[in-house]
Design a protein around this motif. Structure first.
Motif, PDB file in Angstrom:
ATOM      1  N   GLN A  71     -86.984  24.767  22.429  1.00  0.00           N
ATOM      2  CA  GLN A  71     -87.295  23.426  21.938  1.00  0.00           C
ATOM      3  C   GLN A  71     -87.869  22.557  23.057  1.00  0.00           C
ATOM      4  O   GLN A  71     -88.877  21.873  22.881  1.00  0.00           O
ATOM      5  N   THR A 129     -91.340  23.719  23.941  1.00  0.00           N
ATOM      6  CA  THR A 129     -92.299  23.408  22.879  1.00  0.00           C
ATOM      7  C   THR A 129     -92.755  21.955  22.980  1.00  0.00           C
ATOM      8  O   THR A 129     -93.946  21.638  22.854  1.00  0.00           O
ATOM      9  N   ALA A 170     -92.553  13.622  21.760  1.00  0.00           N
ATOM     10  CA  ALA A 170     -91.976  14.957  21.972  1.00  0.00           C
ATOM     11  C   ALA A 170     -90.835  15.215  20.988  1.00  0.00           C
ATOM     12  O   ALA A 170     -90.684  16.340  20.480  1.00  0.00           O
ATOM     13  N   ASP A 171     -90.060  14.179  20.707  1.00  0.00           N
ATOM     14  CA  ASP A 171     -88.902  14.368  19.826  1.00  0.00           C
ATOM     15  C   ASP A 171     -89.311  14.656  18.382  1.00  0.00           C
ATOM     16  O   ASP A 171     -88.464  15.055  17.572  1.00  0.00           O
ATOM     17  N   GLU A 172     -90.560  14.434  18.059  1.00  0.00           N
ATOM     18  CA  GLU A 172     -91.019  14.699  16.704  1.00  0.00           C
ATOM     19  C   GLU A 172     -91.302  16.180  16.446  1.00  0.00           C
ATOM     20  O   GLU A 172     -91.543  16.603  15.333  1.00  0.00           O
ATOM     21  N   ILE A 173     -91.334  16.926  17.509  1.00  0.00           N
ATOM     22  CA  ILE A 173     -91.757  18.331  17.409  1.00  0.00           C
ATOM     23  C   ILE A 173     -90.560  19.265  17.295  1.00  0.00           C
ATOM     24  O   ILE A 173     -89.584  19.136  18.037  1.00  0.00           O
ATOM     25  N   GLU A 174     -90.660  20.172  16.359  1.00  0.00           N
ATOM     26  CA  GLU A 174     -89.668  21.235  16.235  1.00  0.00           C
ATOM     27  C   GLU A 174     -90.279  22.522  16.793  1.00  0.00           C
ATOM     28  O   GLU A 174     -91.468  22.781  16.630  1.00  0.00           O
ATOM     29  N   ALA A 175     -89.443  23.306  17.401  1.00  0.00           N
ATOM     30  CA  ALA A 175     -89.936  24.562  17.968  1.00  0.00           C
ATOM     31  C   ALA A 175     -90.380  25.505  16.857  1.00  0.00           C
ATOM     32  O   ALA A 175     -89.690  25.659  15.847  1.00  0.00           O
ATOM     33  N   ALA A 176     -91.535  26.096  17.058  1.00  0.00           N
ATOM     34  CA  ALA A 176     -92.041  27.082  16.112  1.00  0.00           C
ATOM     35  C   ALA A 176     -91.654  28.473  16.593  1.00  0.00           C
ATOM     36  O   ALA A 176     -91.332  28.669  17.765  1.00  0.00           O
ATOM     37  N   PRO A 177     -91.674  29.461  15.687  1.00  0.00           N
ATOM     38  CA  PRO A 177     -91.325  30.818  16.125  1.00  0.00           C
ATOM     39  C   PRO A 177     -92.285  31.308  17.208  1.00  0.00           C
ATOM     40  O   PRO A 177     -93.486  31.032  17.161  1.00  0.00           O
ATOM     41  N   ILE A 178     -91.730  31.971  18.152  1.00  0.00           N
ATOM     42  CA  ILE A 178     -92.531  32.563  19.227  1.00  0.00           C
ATOM     43  C   ILE A 178     -92.666  34.049  18.955  1.00  0.00           C
ATOM     44  O   ILE A 178     -91.681  34.730  18.685  1.00  0.00           O
ATOM     45  N   LEU A 179     -93.902  34.535  19.037  1.00  0.00           N
ATOM     46  CA  LEU A 179     -94.104  35.973  18.856  1.00  0.00           C
ATOM     47  C   LEU A 179     -93.429  36.732  19.983  1.00  0.00           C
ATOM     48  O   LEU A 179     -93.299  36.237  21.103  1.00  0.00           O
TER      49      LEU A 179
END
Lengths: 390, 168
Positions: free
Chosen positions: B22, B25, A32-41
């Motif tokens: 975050q 996600t 989980a820590d490897e993931i960065e939040a992507a833009p949300i429409l």
């Protein structure tokens, strides 16, 4: 720690359960820590099915708290008028009625022993309180639901009961009022003539007028009859905090900003007659704070997973509203539709309502005999409601 | 901040999302097994939450509420299509050494599971939910939820065994 008396075990590199669980937990967090939040429409522009705002409920459940009862002690043919200003019988009932419960119907409240069941009473083709057509008896003289049981109809036939004008079965008998019985009973909204009548088997039926509503008490025990009748009172708001009548259908809402749950709240089940918008109280109950918390928790949880019905547009003859609050600090109204075509809870929160399903989990904290006895079931929820007839 | 009935007063949706995006996600990624599928489930849930925000925001725990929506969106999606999609490689940015090995083993173990079992594992070991709650969310019995989680652990044991075998 290894027992020194045991032979040295063969080395085993297989992780035990706890180690596996710890590895799974840590591995999930590493991923989980490897993931960065992507833009949300922007959600506002997304396609979505929309649900309709809550409309007139097909059938609703209501809970209400507070509200002082305005009582009018029943005037009977052989009983004195109440002394104006004197403590009324319903208020004093709390002292002399331990182990009894409150029963309320269309502006009349009284108390009966806790063990009594619920059943029907003769009704009119206009569905009781609002009609004056020919009387039908679609209930017989027995309880259909008893406290603590989920059974319907097949209860011990000798259980005393409180009856309300309703269709408990499709086996109806018409025209005359038959008071004869083999069990004690109370009819709320009675169509029996006023006065006292001796019956077979040592029973006596007494019918009194309480604020324009008739109440019939039938028993072999004159003291019991006196006690029940003495507890009867006409009310605008009953001791459970439920208004006797609803001028119009209500919608779920909430106001205020105070944390916490009330110590108790009242469930008020209304029924609507032929005149749209005019509902009368069919049944009421007060539930405690633990039940309130359980109800809120269940609704919170199930609403997140719920696909709303959309608009419950069919005006029903049943309505239940839950109204609760603490003085002026906050208040919430929940409305539960129980129509067979649209059953859902509108859970009042500030500025709106959450929608949640009517199911055993959400209804559990509110569940009691009235739901089983007086709210007709749809095809999928025979466990909760009155079985369909016909 | 809480309000009546233990429900929080409403923060603005955008501010709330900025603070929680975050976390959501990551949860959606683990739940679905891919960035794209996680994004879709999250988008679906957030759209719905946005529409209902005046109400959702006043629940006692809006984030948990939205996470349940994500689970629901994911499960509904796969129930509608009944279509298994290939699981892409995991995102790897910074892991090395034993941490990388463990993360890969867990990823392979989860990828080998049916979606429902994977969801059960994530809810159990990432969300720390008990079996009764997992069962509710996934619409299965608690016993089935427990069995799914156990299946995940067995898959992890196999994956870790492969690592040990390669190293020895």
């Amino acid at each position: 720690m290894t027992d020194p008396t045991e032979p040295n075990p063969t080395p085993d590199t297989t992780p035990d359960l706890e180690a596996l669980e710890a590895a799974m937990r840590r591995g999930l967090h590493l991923n989980a820590d490897e993931i960065e939040a992507a833009p949300i429409l922007t959600p506002a522009g997304q396609r979505r099915r929309r649900w309709q705002p809550l409309a007139a409920a097909a059938a609703v459940i209501a809970v209400a708290v507070g509200g002082a009862a305005m009582r009018w002690t029943g005037q009977t043919p052989d009983r004195p008028d109440p002394t104006p200003g004197a403590p009324n019988s319903a208020a004093s009932a709390d002292e002399g009625y331990a182990g009894w419960r409150l029963e309320s119907y269309a502006g009349v409240q009284l108390r009966v022993p806790e063990s009594w069941g619920w059943g029907g009473a003769p009704t009119s083709t206009g569905f009781g309180a609002t009609g004056d057509e020919a009387v039908l008896d679609c209930a017989g003289k027995h309880a259909y639901v008893v406290p603590g049981s989920t059974k319907y109809e097949f209860e011990p036939k000798d259980t005393p009961f409180v009856g309300r004008p309703d269709f408990m079965t499709d086996m109806c008998v018409g025209s005359t009022i038959d008071l004869e019985t083999s069990v004690d009973y109370v009819w709320l909204g009675s169509f029996a003539p006023l006065g006292v009548r001796e019956l077979d088997g040592g029973f006596t039926a007494e019918t009194v007028d309480v604020g324009g509503q008739r109440v019939t008490v039938t028993t072999r025990d004159p003291d019991l009859r006196d006690q029940i009748i003495a507890s009867a009172a006409a009310v605008d708001t009953d001791d459970n905090g439920c208004a006797a009548r609803l001028a119009q259908r209500v919608q779920a809402s909430g106001t205020g900003s105070k944390a916490g749950f009330p110590d108790s709240l009242s469930v008020c089940a209304y029924r609507f007659g032929s005149k749209k918008g005019n509902g009368y109280l069919m049944w009421s109950q007060r539930i405690d704070g633990a039940a309130v918390a359980a109800y809120v928790t269940a609704v919170d949880h199930h609403s997140a997973l719920y696909d709303p019905f959309g608009e419950c547009s069919d005006p029903s003859q049943q309505l239940v509203v839950l109204r609760w609050g603490l003085g002026r600090e906050w208040a919430t109204t929940d409305v539960i539709s129980t129509g067979s075509d649209c059953r859902q809870i509108a859970f009042g929160v500030p500025r709106g309502a959450l929608l949640a399903p009517v199911n055993p989990e959400t209804m559990g904290p509110l569940r009691s005999g009235w739901l089983r006895a007086y709210v007709p079931a749809g095809p999928d929820d025979l466990r909760l409601f009155k079985p369909m007839m016909g | 901040m809480t309000s009546d009935l233990g429900r929080p007063t409403a923060p603005a949706f955008e501010a709330w999302l900025a603070a929680r995006q975050q976390s959501l996600t990551r949860f959606a990624y683990l739940l679905t097994g891919s960035q794209q599928a996680g994004q879709e489930a999250m988008q679906d849930a957030l759209t719905r939450a946005y529409e209902r925000w005046p109400s959702v925001s006043t629940t006692r725990d809006p984030e948990s509420y939205v996470r349940r929506m994500i689970v629901n969106a994911h499960i509904s999606g796969w129930r509608r299509t009944r279509r298994e999609t290939p699981v892409p490689d995991p995102v790897r940015r910074s892991l090395t050494g034993p941490d990388l090995e463990l993360a890969d083993a867990v990823w392979r173990a989860c990828a080998a599971l049916p979606k429902q079992a994977r969801a059960a594992v994530v809810l159990r070991y990432y969300e720390d939910l008990d079996y009764a709650r997992i069962a509710e969310l996934l619409d299965v019995s608690p016993a089935a939820a427990r069995a799914s989680v156990h299946r995940g652990l067995l898959a992890l044991r196999d994956a870790l065994g492969e690592i040990n075998a390669e190293e020895s």
